[in-house]
Design a protein around this motif. Structure first.
Motif, PDB file in Angstrom:
ATOM      1  N   VAL A 141      34.502  54.744  34.056  1.00 13.86           N
ATOM      2  CA  VAL A 141      33.309  53.916  34.260  1.00 13.86           C
ATOM      3  C   VAL A 141      33.612  52.845  35.306  1.00 13.86           C
ATOM      4  O   VAL A 141      32.802  52.575  36.203  1.00 13.86           O
ATOM      5  N   GLU A 142      34.789  52.238  35.213  1.00 14.22           N
ATOM      6  CA  GLU A 142      35.190  51.231  36.190  1.00 14.22           C
ATOM      7  C   GLU A 142      35.334  51.860  37.586  1.00 14.22           C
ATOM      8  O   GLU A 142      34.882  51.287  38.584  1.00 14.22           O
ATOM      9  N   LEU A 143      35.943  53.026  37.647  1.00 11.55           N
ATOM     10  CA  LEU A 143      36.059  53.733  38.935  1.00 11.55           C
ATOM     11  C   LEU A 143      34.682  54.043  39.512  1.00 11.55           C
ATOM     12  O   LEU A 143      34.468  53.932  40.723  1.00 11.55           O
ATOM     13  N   ASN A 144      33.755  54.423  38.668  1.00 16.39           N
ATOM     14  CA  ASN A 144      32.399  54.719  39.119  1.00 16.39           C
ATOM     15  C   ASN A 144      31.732  53.462  39.684  1.00 16.39           C
ATOM     16  O   ASN A 144      31.069  53.518  40.728  1.00 16.39           O
ATOM     17  N   ARG A 145      31.930  52.326  39.018  1.00 14.33           N
ATOM     18  CA  ARG A 145      31.361  51.061  39.490  1.00 14.33           C
ATOM     19  C   ARG A 145      31.927  50.707  40.866  1.00 14.33           C
ATOM     20  O   ARG A 145      31.186  50.353  41.785  1.00 14.33           O
ATOM     21  N   VAL A 146      33.234  50.858  41.014  1.00 17.60           N
ATOM     22  CA  VAL A 146      33.876  50.567  42.293  1.00 17.60           C
ATOM     23  C   VAL A 146      33.398  51.560  43.356  1.00 17.60           C
ATOM     24  O   VAL A 146      33.149  51.185  44.506  1.00 17.60           O
ATOM     25  N   GLN A 147      33.242  52.832  42.979  1.00 23.61           N
ATOM     26  CA  GLN A 147      32.768  53.843  43.918  1.00 23.61           C
ATOM     27  C   GLN A 147      31.373  53.501  44.434  1.00 23.61           C
ATOM     28  O   GLN A 147      31.081  53.669  45.621  1.00 23.61           O
ATOM     29  N   GLU A 148      30.515  53.017  43.568  1.00 23.05           N
ATOM     30  CA  GLU A 148      29.175  52.623  44.001  1.00 23.05           C
ATOM     31  C   GLU A 148      29.250  51.485  45.012  1.00 23.05           C
ATOM     32  O   GLU A 148      28.524  51.479  46.010  1.00 23.05           O
ATOM     33  N   HIS A 149      30.150  50.536  44.775  1.00 18.85           N
ATOM     34  CA  HIS A 149      30.315  49.431  45.718  1.00 18.85           C
ATOM     35  C   HIS A 149      30.893  49.939  47.044  1.00 18.85           C
ATOM     36  O   HIS A 149      30.457  49.517  48.118  1.00 18.85           O
ATOM     37  N   LEU A 150      31.863  50.850  46.961  1.00 22.92           N
ATOM     38  CA  LEU A 150      32.448  51.437  48.178  1.00 22.92           C
ATOM     39  C   LEU A 150      31.385  52.184  48.984  1.00 22.92           C
ATOM     40  O   LEU A 150      31.349  52.084  50.214  1.00 22.92           O
ATOM     41  N   THR A 151      30.527  52.901  48.295  1.00 23.91           N
ATOM     42  CA  THR A 151      29.451  53.624  48.966  1.00 23.91           C
ATOM     43  C   THR A 151      28.528  52.657  49.687  1.00 23.91           C
ATOM     44  O   THR A 151      28.116  52.896  50.824  1.00 23.91           O
ATOM     45  N   SER A 152      28.217  51.563  49.023  1.00 15.14           N
ATOM     46  CA  SER A 152      27.368  50.540  49.633  1.00 15.14           C
ATOM     47  C   SER A 152      28.033  49.950  50.879  1.00 15.14           C
ATOM     48  O   SER A 152      27.388  49.802  51.931  1.00 15.14           O
ATOM     49  N   LEU A 153      29.312  49.619  50.784  1.00 17.33           N
ATOM     50  CA  LEU A 153      30.037  49.081  51.940  1.00 17.33           C
ATOM     51  C   LEU A 153      30.080  50.079  53.093  1.00 17.33           C
ATOM     52  O   LEU A 153      29.883  49.711  54.259  1.00 17.33           O
ATOM     53  N   ALA A 154      30.345  51.336  52.769  1.00 15.71           N
ATOM     54  CA  ALA A 154      30.420  52.363  53.805  1.00 15.71           C
ATOM     55  C   ALA A 154      29.064  52.568  54.474  1.00 15.71           C
ATOM     56  O   ALA A 154      28.980  52.744  55.695  1.00 15.71           O
ATOM     57  N   THR A 155      27.998  52.519  53.698  1.00 13.55           N
ATOM     58  CA  THR A 155      26.655  52.659  54.253  1.00 13.55           C
ATOM     59  C   THR A 155      26.331  51.499  55.179  1.00 13.55           C
ATOM     60  O   THR A 155      25.780  51.693  56.273  1.00 13.55           O
ATOM     61  N   GLN A 156      26.695  50.291  54.769  1.00 12.83           N
ATOM     62  CA  GLN A 156      26.468  49.119  55.624  1.00 12.83           C
ATOM     63  C   GLN A 156      27.266  49.232  56.925  1.00 12.83           C
ATOM     64  O   GLN A 156      26.747  48.922  58.002  1.00 12.83           O
ATOM     65  N   ALA A 157      28.516  49.684  56.819  1.00 16.58           N
ATOM     66  CA  ALA A 157      29.358  49.838  58.013  1.00 16.58           C
ATOM     67  C   ALA A 157      28.765  50.893  58.945  1.00 16.58           C
ATOM     68  O   ALA A 157      28.701  50.690  60.164  1.00 16.58           O
ATOM     69  N   ARG A 158      28.304  52.005  58.385  1.00 18.96           N
ATOM     70  CA  ARG A 158      27.689  53.058  59.190  1.00 18.96           C
ATOM     71  C   ARG A 158      26.456  52.543  59.912  1.00 18.96           C
ATOM     72  O   ARG A 158      26.274  52.768  61.113  1.00 18.96           O
TER      73      ARG A 158
END
Length: 107
Positions: free
Chosen positions: A61-78
């Motif tokens: 669950v914690e990994l999933n939460r971090v993954q969602e944040h990573l996805t958000s960061l990657a989308t912003q960077a893109r």
């Protein structure tokens, strides 16, 4: 502690390093860390023991939460890189038009 749980802890650490890399603009390093995190998570999944299901669930669950944040960061960077590229293209077109107009004026 079960070896699988240790691997999930390692995956969380890799995810945090990946987040820092994304925030610093080190995209190649972030990709390498994501690939390694995927491998470690997969190894942990294959070591799942029936007695540690709840502990696994908490880590996942914690990994999933971090993954969602990573996805958000990657989308912003893109999106930011895409805007920079478009801005650069418009500037190149503007400069090309400027050079063409100067060339015509000098003839």
């Amino acid at each position: 502690m079960a070896h699988g749980i240790c691997l999930l802890d390692q995956a969380l650490d890799l995810a945090m390093q990946e987040m820092a890399a994304l925030e610093d603009g080190a995209y190649e390093k972030a990709v390498e860390l994501a690939e390694k995190r995927n491998e470690v998570t997969s190894m942990a999944w294959h070591m799942l023991e029936s007695g540690s299901v709840e502990e696994y669930r908490g880590h996942l669950v914690e990994l999933n939460r971090v993954q969602e944040h990573l996805t958000s960061l990657a989308t912003q960077a893109r999106d930011s890189l895409r805007q920079d590229l478009q801005r650069s293209r418009r500037e190149r077109q503007r400069m090309s038009g400027y050079h063409q107009a100067i060339g015509q004026a000098l003839q």
